[in-house]
Enzyme design. Structure first.
Site, PDB file in Angstrom:
ATOM      1  N   HIS A   1       0.359  16.462 -26.183  1.00  0.00           N
ATOM      2  CA  HIS A   1       0.219  15.050 -25.796  1.00  0.00           C
ATOM      3  C   HIS A   1      -1.058  14.399 -26.312  1.00  0.00           C
ATOM      4  CE1 HIS A   1       3.540  16.178 -23.270  1.00  0.00           C
ATOM      5  NE2 HIS A   1       3.615  15.002 -22.681  1.00  0.00           N
TER       6      HIS A   1
ATOM      7  N   GLU B   1      -4.126  17.318 -11.037  1.00  0.00           N
ATOM      8  CA  GLU B   1      -4.654  17.712 -12.354  1.00  0.00           C
ATOM      9  C   GLU B   1      -6.168  17.895 -12.357  1.00  0.00           C
ATOM     10  OE1 GLU B   1      -2.569  16.063 -15.779  1.00  0.00           O
ATOM     11  OE2 GLU B   1      -4.412  16.251 -16.934  1.00  0.00           O
TER      12      GLU B   1
ATOM     13  N   ASN C   1       0.374  18.905 -20.650  1.00  0.00           N
ATOM     14  CA  ASN C   1       0.106  17.920 -21.709  1.00  0.00           C
ATOM     15  C   ASN C   1       0.011  18.558 -23.081  1.00  0.00           C
ATOM     16  OD1 ASN C   1       0.088  15.461 -20.354  1.00  0.00           O
ATOM     17  ND2 ASN C   1      -1.908  15.927 -19.476  1.00  0.00           N
TER      18      ASN C   1
ATOM     19  N   LYS D   1       3.340  11.573 -11.127  1.00  0.00           N
ATOM     20  CA  LYS D   1       2.456  10.748 -11.971  1.00  0.00           C
ATOM     21  C   LYS D   1       3.179   9.441 -12.261  1.00  0.00           C
ATOM     22  CE  LYS D   1      -0.417  13.931 -14.610  1.00  0.00           C
ATOM     23  NZ  LYS D   1      -0.713  14.433 -15.980  1.00  0.00           N
TER      24      LYS D   1
ATOM     25  N   ARG E   1      -2.785  21.768 -14.245  1.00  0.00           N
ATOM     26  CA  ARG E   1      -1.710  20.827 -14.596  1.00  0.00           C
ATOM     27  C   ARG E   1      -1.862  20.267 -16.013  1.00  0.00           C
ATOM     28  NH1 ARG E   1       1.270  16.137 -10.949  1.00  0.00           N
ATOM     29  NH2 ARG E   1       2.530  15.332 -12.676  1.00  0.00           N
TER      30      ARG E   1
ATOM     31  N   HIS F   1       8.275   8.530 -27.280  1.00  0.00           N
ATOM     32  CA  HIS F   1       7.259   9.411 -26.682  1.00  0.00           C
ATOM     33  C   HIS F   1       7.553  10.882 -27.029  1.00  0.00           C
ATOM     34  CE1 HIS F   1       4.425  11.009 -23.753  1.00  0.00           C
ATOM     35  NE2 HIS F   1       5.397  11.742 -23.259  1.00  0.00           N
TER      36      HIS F   1
ATOM     37  N   LYS G   1       7.682  23.168 -14.013  1.00  0.00           N
ATOM     38  CA  LYS G   1       6.829  22.030 -13.670  1.00  0.00           C
ATOM     39  C   LYS G   1       6.499  22.040 -12.177  1.00  0.00           C
ATOM     40  CE  LYS G   1       5.660  17.297 -14.236  1.00  0.00           C
ATOM     41  NZ  LYS G   1       5.754  16.048 -14.960  1.00  0.00           N
TER      42      LYS G   1
ATOM     43  N   GLU H   1      10.159  17.871 -24.693  1.00  0.00           N
ATOM     44  CA  GLU H   1       9.530  18.253 -23.414  1.00  0.00           C
ATOM     45  C   GLU H   1      10.143  19.545 -22.866  1.00  0.00           C
ATOM     46  OE1 GLU H   1       6.801  16.727 -22.434  1.00  0.00           O
ATOM     47  OE2 GLU H   1       6.941  14.551 -22.723  1.00  0.00           O
TER      48      GLU H   1
ATOM     49  N   ARG I   1       0.811  -1.228   0.000  1.00  0.00           N
ATOM     50  CA  ARG I   1       0.000   0.000   0.000  1.00  0.00           C
ATOM     51  C   ARG I   1       0.842   1.274   0.000  1.00  0.00           C
ATOM     52  NH1 ARG I   1      -3.079  -3.003   3.837  1.00  0.00           N
ATOM     53  NH2 ARG I   1      -4.762  -4.072   2.751  1.00  0.00           N
TER      54      ARG I   1
ATOM     55  N   HIS J   1      -0.221  11.172 -27.978  1.00  0.00           N
ATOM     56  CA  HIS J   1      -0.652   9.856 -27.482  1.00  0.00           C
ATOM     57  C   HIS J   1      -1.387   9.082 -28.578  1.00  0.00           C
ATOM     58  CE1 HIS J   1      -0.469  10.936 -22.904  1.00  0.00           C
ATOM     59  NE2 HIS J   1       0.711  10.705 -23.431  1.00  0.00           N
TER      60      HIS J   1
HETATM   61  P1  NAD Z   1      12.773   5.505 -21.861  1.00  0.00           P
HETATM   62  O1  NAD Z   1      12.614   5.371 -20.420  1.00  0.00           O
HETATM   63  O2  NAD Z   1      12.291   4.411 -22.737  1.00  0.00           O
HETATM   64  O3  NAD Z   1      14.305   5.784 -22.175  1.00  0.00           O
HETATM   65  C1  NAD Z   1      14.719   5.934 -23.508  1.00  0.00           C
HETATM   66  C2  NAD Z   1      15.839   4.950 -23.880  1.00  0.00           C
HETATM   67  O4  NAD Z   1      17.069   5.450 -23.385  1.00  0.00           O
HETATM   68  C3  NAD Z   1      15.685   3.572 -23.308  1.00  0.00           C
HETATM   69  O5  NAD Z   1      16.157   2.622 -24.238  1.00  0.00           O
HETATM   70  C4  NAD Z   1      16.578   3.611 -22.088  1.00  0.00           C
HETATM   71  O6  NAD Z   1      17.024   2.357 -21.678  1.00  0.00           O
HETATM   72  C5  NAD Z   1      17.711   4.455 -22.602  1.00  0.00           C
HETATM   73  N1  NAD Z   1      18.478   5.186 -21.609  1.00  0.00           N
HETATM   74  C6  NAD Z   1      18.022   5.778 -20.479  1.00  0.00           C
HETATM   75  N2  NAD Z   1      19.001   6.451 -19.899  1.00  0.00           N
HETATM   76  C7  NAD Z   1      20.102   6.273 -20.651  1.00  0.00           C
HETATM   77  C8  NAD Z   1      21.425   6.746 -20.554  1.00  0.00           C
HETATM   78  N3  NAD Z   1      21.802   7.598 -19.606  1.00  0.00           N
HETATM   79  N4  NAD Z   1      22.321   6.348 -21.481  1.00  0.00           N
HETATM   80  C9  NAD Z   1      21.933   5.535 -22.506  1.00  0.00           C
HETATM   81  N5  NAD Z   1      20.691   5.078 -22.674  1.00  0.00           N
HETATM   82  C10 NAD Z   1      19.784   5.451 -21.746  1.00  0.00           C
HETATM   83  O7  NAD Z   1      12.057   6.839 -22.411  1.00  0.00           O
HETATM   84  P2  NAD Z   1      11.961   8.335 -21.848  1.00  0.00           P
HETATM   85  O8  NAD Z   1      11.905   9.190 -23.041  1.00  0.00           O
HETATM   86  O9  NAD Z   1      12.948   8.617 -20.798  1.00  0.00           O
HETATM   87  O10 NAD Z   1      10.527   8.349 -21.127  1.00  0.00           O
HETATM   88  C11 NAD Z   1       9.346   8.138 -21.855  1.00  0.00           C
HETATM   89  C12 NAD Z   1       8.279   7.657 -20.889  1.00  0.00           C
HETATM   90  O11 NAD Z   1       8.036   8.658 -19.919  1.00  0.00           O
HETATM   91  C13 NAD Z   1       6.955   7.381 -21.566  1.00  0.00           C
HETATM   92  O12 NAD Z   1       6.467   6.136 -21.122  1.00  0.00           O
HETATM   93  C14 NAD Z   1       6.061   8.506 -21.078  1.00  0.00           C
HETATM   94  O13 NAD Z   1       4.711   8.145 -21.011  1.00  0.00           O
HETATM   95  C15 NAD Z   1       6.634   8.809 -19.744  1.00  0.00           C
HETATM   96  N6  NAD Z   1       6.374  10.164 -19.262  1.00  0.00           N
HETATM   97  C16 NAD Z   1       5.854  10.306 -18.022  1.00  0.00           C
HETATM   98  C17 NAD Z   1       5.636  11.554 -17.512  1.00  0.00           C
HETATM   99  C18 NAD Z   1       5.146  11.714 -16.100  1.00  0.00           C
HETATM  100  O14 NAD Z   1       4.800  12.817 -15.700  1.00  0.00           O
HETATM  101  N7  NAD Z   1       5.120  10.665 -15.302  1.00  0.00           N
HETATM  102  C19 NAD Z   1       5.934  12.684 -18.262  1.00  0.00           C
HETATM  103  C20 NAD Z   1       6.476  12.517 -19.531  1.00  0.00           C
HETATM  104  C21 NAD Z   1       6.693  11.235 -20.020  1.00  0.00           C
HETATM  105  N1  GLY Z   2       3.806  15.270 -17.954  1.00  0.00           N
HETATM  106  C1  GLY Z   2       2.550  15.773 -17.565  1.00  0.00           C
HETATM  107  C2  GLY Z   2       2.376  15.920 -16.102  1.00  0.00           C
HETATM  108  O1  GLY Z   2       3.242  15.582 -15.321  1.00  0.00           O
HETATM  109  O2  GLY Z   2       1.351  16.358 -15.670  1.00  0.00           O
END
Ligand code: NAD
Ligand code: GLY
Length: 363
Positions: A251, A240, A248, A146, A244, A268, A230, A188, A124, A255
């Site tokens: 997005h 949100e 997006n 998030k 907030r 992404h 942010k 971003e 939990r 998406h």
């Molecule tokens: P990812 O986590 O897939 O990383 C991209 C690639 O880079 C992967 O292959 C990873 O293994 C590699 N990598 C990571 N760090 C590295 C490093 N230092 N050196 C070499 N390779 C490295 O993708 P991302 O772009 O970091 O994140 C995308 C995800 O984030 C999506 O799922 C998206 O929905 C999510 N997201 C969430 C929020 C939120 O607020 N929670 C906001 C934006 C995006």
């Molecule tokens: N990336 C959108 C949010 O964190 O709200």
């Protein structure tokens, strides 16, 4: 020369925390001062990032936690799913990790979102620390609490709000990032200009080449300013209920591209970059910004080596996918639009106009 570290506070009362940004943080014990005391820490990473950075993080944590273990998950957006999430629970339960265990999410947004969701659910709720290693994760996904996994019918549809207890953004980890991932992260970064700070957009225009060359001073400024914006938005609207949603920007279209193509086809950030082109075009066609502003933003997105034309699976399919968006209200799609440079709003738009935008921005 090493640039000085900075801390950006995120003001959320008892759920508040600091975002530490700097070089060499992974190996610096003081970056971990004040974290919750516990018998054990589990570093959750993936098969790409773990081999590079988990040993340094584990070494820094060993003075603080008697037991430090590493779990490496398969890499990729396609693994941000139930099966992979369950591997975290398997490791925690099989290893007898108790409810004080601190999880460390070492990786990009996929590892961060999935580990955060595991932390929200395990017994939990256990504390977790974000250690983002992509530009995208350092400027966005690691901040704000998030957490989620994907469902075949929609991205990030299963998740929870669960704030980390700290974010440790070590800029040095970005040196191993492939150029395509740097561009995805820049999407971003660019996003914060149109939604919140026109001066920052101008700064990005001036320093884009430095950012793409991973210049530490430029990166430090970009990560700090992005996190400040942010943090300010999240502090006002953690869950949100309104404001907030401006984070997006791009997005809703993005998406739809990700889900329509299948997760992992486009990154992404690439989908968000192209989605911003569509969203600013929509803003222009709604008469909110002029065509020159839409062209300015599109030119910057193109310079960041991001796609500015979406895949052409047809406006009807885009609209169908966008009706699943979390901002949709009673089946009505709501878009983040730019009202004026540096100011965003969320509003519906006529399907016919959206279809025109899609036709104009896809091939
Ligand atoms: P990812 O986590 O897939 O990383 C991209 C690639 O880079 C992967 O292959 C990873 O293994 C590699 N990598 C990571 N760090 C590295 C490093 N230092 N050196 C070499 N390779 C490295 O993708 P991302 O772009 O970091 O994140 C995308 C995800 O984030 C999506 O799922 C998206 O929905 C999510 N997201 C969430 C929020 C939120 O607020 N929670 C906001 C934006 C995006
Ligand atoms: N990336 C959108 C949010 O964190 O709200």
């Amino acid at each position: 020369m090493t640039i000085p570290s900075v801390g950006v506070p995120i003001e959320l009362g008892e759920r508040g925390y600091d975002i530490l940004i700097g070089q060499g943080l992974l190996g610096r014990a003081e970056a971990f001062d004040g974290l919750p005391r516990a018998a054990a820490a589990l570093i959750v990473s993936n098969t790409t990032v773990g081999p590079r950075y988990a040993a340094a993080l584990a070494a820094a944590l060993r003075g603080r936690y008697a037991r430090v273990e590493v779990l490496e998950l398969p890499d990729g957006e396609a693994h941000k799913d139930w099966l992979t999430l369950n591997r975290v629970f398997d490791a925690l339960l099989a290893g007898g990790f108790d409810r004080k265990t601190v999880l460390f999410a070492l990786g990009g947004g996929v590892v961060g979102d999935l580990t955060g969701f595991a932390a929200a659910c395990y017994m939990r709720g256990v504390p977790f620390v974000q250690v983002p290693t992509t530009l995208l994760a350092q400027v966005d996904s690691s901040v704000g609490g998030k957490t989620a996994i994907n469902h075949p019918l929609g991205k990030n549809m299963i998740g929870a709000f669960h704030q980390p207890v700290r974010v440790i953004a070590d800029l040095d980890t970005l040196s191993s990032l492939p150029p395509r991932e740097v561009s995805a992260g820049l999407a971003e970064v660019i996003k914060y200009g149109p939604i919140a700070d026109d001066g920052f957009l101008a700064w990005i225009e001036q320093h884009l080449d430095d950012l793409m060359a991973l210049d530490p001073a430029a990166l430090s400024h970009a990560v700090r300013r992005s996190c400040e914006i942010k943090a300010e938005v999240v502090a006002q609207d953690e869950r949100e209920s309104g404001l907030r949603a401006i984070l997006n920007f791009g997005h809703t279209f993005g998406h739809a591209i990700e889900t329509g193509l299948g997760y992992g086809e486009w990154l992404h950030g690439e989908a968000v970059g192209c989605g911003m082109v569509m969203a600013v075009e929509l803003s222009a066609r709604l008469g909110l910004v002029d065509a020159a502003y839409a062209q300015r933003l599109t030119a910057l997105i193109r310079r960041a080596r991001l796609p500015v034309q979406g895949p052409s699976f047809g406006a009807a399919r885009y609209l169908e996918l966008m009706r699943h968006d979390k901002k949709a209200d009673g089946g009505e799609i709501r878009f983040v639009v730019i009202e004026s440079p540096g100011r965003a709003a969320v509003r519906p738009a006529p399907d016919a106009l959206v279809a025109e935008v899609i036709d104009a921005c896809t091939r």
